[in-house]
Every structure is written in C-alpha cells, then in structure tokens.
Write an enzyme that holds these catalytic residues in place. Structure first.
Site, PDB file in Angstrom:
ATOM      1  N   ASP A 112      -5.624  -6.005   6.432  1.00 25.58           N
ATOM      2  CA  ASP A 112      -6.955  -5.154   5.580  1.00 25.58           C
ATOM      3  C   ASP A 112      -7.641  -6.654   5.477  1.00 25.58           C
ATOM      4  O   ASP A 112      -8.652  -6.418   5.904  1.00 25.58           O
ATOM      5  CB  ASP A 112      -6.345  -4.569   4.501  1.00 25.58           C
ATOM      6  CG  ASP A 112      -7.912  -3.727   3.485  1.00 25.58           C
ATOM      7  OD1 ASP A 112      -8.992  -3.472   4.072  1.00 25.58           O
ATOM      8  OD2 ASP A 112      -7.122  -3.133   2.636  1.00 25.58           O
TER       9      ASP A 112
ATOM     10  N   TYR B 238       0.669  -1.470  -0.167  1.00 25.65           N
ATOM     11  CA  TYR B 238       0.395   0.293  -0.263  1.00 25.65           C
ATOM     12  C   TYR B 238       1.198   1.196   0.044  1.00 25.65           C
ATOM     13  O   TYR B 238       0.171   2.292   0.005  1.00 25.65           O
ATOM     14  CB  TYR B 238      -0.772   0.376   0.945  1.00 25.65           C
ATOM     15  CG  TYR B 238      -2.021  -0.962   0.803  1.00 25.65           C
ATOM     16  CD1 TYR B 238      -1.968  -1.681   0.227  1.00 25.65           C
ATOM     17  CD2 TYR B 238      -3.620  -0.624   1.797  1.00 25.65           C
ATOM     18  CE1 TYR B 238      -3.120  -3.639   0.412  1.00 25.65           C
ATOM     19  CE2 TYR B 238      -4.533  -1.793   1.754  1.00 25.65           C
ATOM     20  CZ  TYR B 238      -3.872  -3.043   0.481  1.00 25.65           C
ATOM     21  OH  TYR B 238      -5.052  -3.795   1.132  1.00 25.65           O
TER      22      TYR B 238
ATOM     23  N   ASP C 255      -2.530 -17.672   5.111  1.00 30.78           N
ATOM     24  CA  ASP C 255      -3.337 -18.945   4.418  1.00 30.78           C
ATOM     25  C   ASP C 255      -4.077 -19.287   5.431  1.00 30.78           C
ATOM     26  O   ASP C 255      -5.439 -19.572   5.531  1.00 30.78           O
ATOM     27  CB  ASP C 255      -3.178 -19.320   3.160  1.00 30.78           C
ATOM     28  CG  ASP C 255      -1.740 -19.588   2.971  1.00 30.78           C
ATOM     29  OD1 ASP C 255      -0.962 -19.866   4.297  1.00 30.78           O
ATOM     30  OD2 ASP C 255      -1.169 -20.656   2.282  1.00 30.78           O
TER      31      ASP C 255
ATOM     32  N   LYS D 181       3.685 -14.561   5.186  1.00 25.59           N
ATOM     33  CA  LYS D 181       4.395 -15.493   3.910  1.00 25.59           C
ATOM     34  C   LYS D 181       5.350 -15.075   3.926  1.00 25.59           C
ATOM     35  O   LYS D 181       5.650 -15.614   3.456  1.00 25.59           O
ATOM     36  CB  LYS D 181       3.297 -14.862   3.172  1.00 25.59           C
ATOM     37  CG  LYS D 181       2.487 -16.049   1.503  1.00 25.59           C
ATOM     38  CD  LYS D 181       1.676 -16.822   1.893  1.00 25.59           C
ATOM     39  CE  LYS D 181       1.834 -17.737   0.956  1.00 25.59           C
ATOM     40  NZ  LYS D 181       0.721 -18.817   1.476  1.00 25.59           N
TER      41      LYS D 181
END
Ligand code: NAD
Length: 335
Positions: free
Chosen positions: A229, A124, A205, A171
């Site tokens: 987010d 972002y 995930d 991740k």
C-alpha cells in the site's frame, strides 16, 4: 462479440471519469455491454449500504469491472466498499504499474515499475482490538498459501509481460516469523523460474530509499499488503502522482480495475479532474481481456496526448476539461 463489463461510476469525480473511460475504450472499436451499478454514497440512503449485493453479483456474472472511486464515509460504521469487494471476490492481487510519461513533470524520466501487492491478509486482515483503555493491538497474518499465490502472480506477470526481475520486499530481519514466511514463500516460487526471471529481495526501508535514489534498478516488486500500500503510492509519486496512477485488483474469477486516487469531492461535477488514471486502468482491463493491441493503442494515445501537452488537465498545469482530454485521447486511438 461484446464484452460484458460491470461499470461502477462511483462518487465525487467518479462519474465524469467513468464517462471519459467508456468513451476511450469504445473508441478502440471493441464492443462492450456495460452493466452500470451504483455503489457508494448514493446507495447508502436508498439501499442502506454502500455496497449492495447486486453489485457483487454483477461482477461475479461479468468477471470484469471498472470502478470509479468511492467516498468512504468516516465514522459511519460502513465497511469500505473497496475492502468489501476485495473480500467478497477474493481479489488477491493488487497491481499498480508506475511508468514515466513525457509531458508529466517528475524527477525521473525512466521509471518503469510494476508493484504487486498482496491484497487479502497482513495487518489489513482487520483483526485488531483494544487491550484496556490505553492500549490496542492488531494482528499480522501471513500464510504460505497467500504469499506463494502472490509471488506466483508476480512471476507469471513478469513472464507474460517480458519483464526481467522480481524483487520481494519485506522486513524479515525484524519480523522473522511473519515476514520471514513471506520471504521464504517468494524464494520457493522464485526457484521455479530460475534462469528465466531474476530474483532478489530488499528490506522495505532500504527499498524506499533505493526507489527514491535509483528507481531504474527495479522492475517487478512483490510485497505484503501494508508495505505494498505504502510503496505503491511512493511509486505513483515518482511518475507524476495520483492523477496518472492506474490499478487493478485481480482474483481467480473476477478483476476490478480502478485508479489509485480517491473521489476528490471538491472537484466533483466541474469537468476538471484528470481521467488519465482511470483510462489507463481501462487499458489494464483490455490487457486482462487479452485485447493487447487495443490496450497498446489506448496507452500510446494517452502518452501522445500528454507528451504534446496541448490538451492537459489543471493538475498537470493545463486548462483542458475532463471531457476535452478524453476526446483528444479517443481521437488519437481512432487516428
Ligand atoms: P483523493 O485521491 O480523492 O484526493 C486527493 C487530492 O488529489 C485531491 O484533492 C486532488 O487535488 C487530487 N486528485 C486526486 N485525483 C485526481 C484526479 N483524477 N484529477 C485531479 N486531481 C486529483 O484523496 P482523499 O481526498 O484522501 O479522499 C477523498 C475520498 O476518496 C475519501 O472518502 C476516501 O476514502 C476516498 N478514496 C477512495 C478510493 C477508492 O475508491 N479506490 C481511494 C482513495 C480514497
């Protein structure tokens, strides 16, 4: 003594929700001096920008703002007001509690999560460009400074609020350098809290699946911007959706409190939007100001009115208006 607070009513359903929130906050008996500042659609025509400098200056002066949602004009070339405020005031921590409430129908009864999202960098950061006609790239920025700062915020939040565990979400198995640095930074900060606050990490995930299957296993989550987010909306969904999800954007020198939802233009001016999310954001503001007892009273009043179910807004299956709901909560606060 009176608290100086910047009040940005916002667009769409924002002004009605702001009035409802002011009514409830004032029902605590605390005194507020509201500096009302228009931003958003109305000021684009009048002042040529949805975020006039006076709004940022007001928040710099008061240090605290309550903000209604603001419509982001699609394709107008104006930067989002929310992103503009975050950057101008360095509101680095986005905090979204997700807590089950009786009377709000969901799949779970015992969700109590705090999502702490890094608010300034990651994908972002806004560094993206086209690479020729058929490709585009976006650069993911992760720094040790911002990662440690958000991790420390999450741990300090846990200490202040009697929470037991922080889970870092990442991740790093795939993005070994960027998410790897985020995880390493969280681990470094976690070491300072060893013996006081438990720490673990999850791959994003897997985290999503676990939150859907057994949300009660988790407590405070700390995430980089993009995952934060997404996962915070997932968490809002676990406890009843947008109408009841509050939020806070916190920096060193200023804090802006706002609901997770947007301006829902189709309901504007109809006295039917649910003010719960902004009222609970107001309770977060009271907590931030150190008014813990008043914050507890507002939260308990909202919970009691929702649990009773006699006065609830159409999104929760009721027929009460925004104003009736706010009045019922304010009556409870003063009872
Ligand atoms: P939205 O949250 O405004 O509305 C989605 C749907 O959720 C609505 O149609 C409505 O059914 C429901 N809803 C949301 N809030 C509600 C409430 N308080 N009470 C009852 N029902 C409610 O999302 P959107 O339609 O994607 O966005 C509308 C505008 O809001 C866009 O311009 C968007 O950019 C902006 N937005 C602003 C913010 C912000 O200022 N923080 C956040 C999200 C979206």
């Amino acid at each position: 003594m009176s608290y100086d607070v910047t009040l940005i009513p916002g667009d769409g359903i924002g002004p009605e929700l702001a009035d409802a929130t002011v009514q409830v906050l004032e029902s605590t008996g605390l005194a507020f001096t509201w500096d009302r500042q228009q931003a958003g659609e109305a000021t684009i025509e009048a002042e040529g920008t949805p975020l006039p400098d006076r709004v940022v200056e007001s928040i710099r002066r008061t240090g605290t703002a309550i903000k209604g949602p603001i419509t982001t004009p699609v394709g107008s070339g104006f930067r989002s007001v929310n992103v503009g405020l975050r950057q101008a005031l360095d509101l680095y921590a986005n905090v979204r509690p997700a807590r089950s409430m009786a009377g709000v129908e969901t799949r779970y009864e015992d969700v109590d999560l705090i999502i702490v999202r890094e608010n300034t960098e990651d994908l972002y950061a806004g560094i993206e460009h086209r690479v020729g006609p058929d490709a585009a790239e976006s650069i993911k920025i992760i720094t040790r400074f911002a990662s440690q700062r958000i991790a420390r915020y999450a741990f300090e939040y846990a200490v202040r609020n009697g929470r037991r565990k922080v889970t870092a979400v990442h991740k790093a198995n795939i993005m070994k350098l960027t998410d790897g640095l985020f995880l390493e930074s969280c681990q470094q900060v976690a070491a300072e809290y060893e013996g006081r606050i438990a720490f673990e990490d999850r791959i994003v995930d897997n985290m999503c699946m676990q939150l859907v299957q057994k949300p009660d296993l988790y407590d405070v989550l700390v995430l980089p911007n993009l995952y934060g987010d997404i996962v915070s909306d997932l968490a809002a969904g676990l406890v009843g959706g947008l109408g009841v999800a509050p939020g806070a954007n916190i920096g060193e020198h200023a804090a802006v409190f706002e609901a997770v939802h947007g301006s829902a233009p189709k309901y504007a001016g109809q006295n039917r939007a649910n003010p719960t999310a902004l009222i609970l954001s107001g309770a977060l503001m009271l907590r931030h100001l150190g008014e813990t007892a008043a914050a507890d009273r507002v939260e308990s009043a909202v919970r009691a009115v929702l649990a009773e179910g006699r006065v609830s807004t159409p999104d929760l299956g009721g027929s009460a208006g925004t104003r009736e709901f706010a009045a019922a909560v304010a009556d409870r606060v003063t009872a």
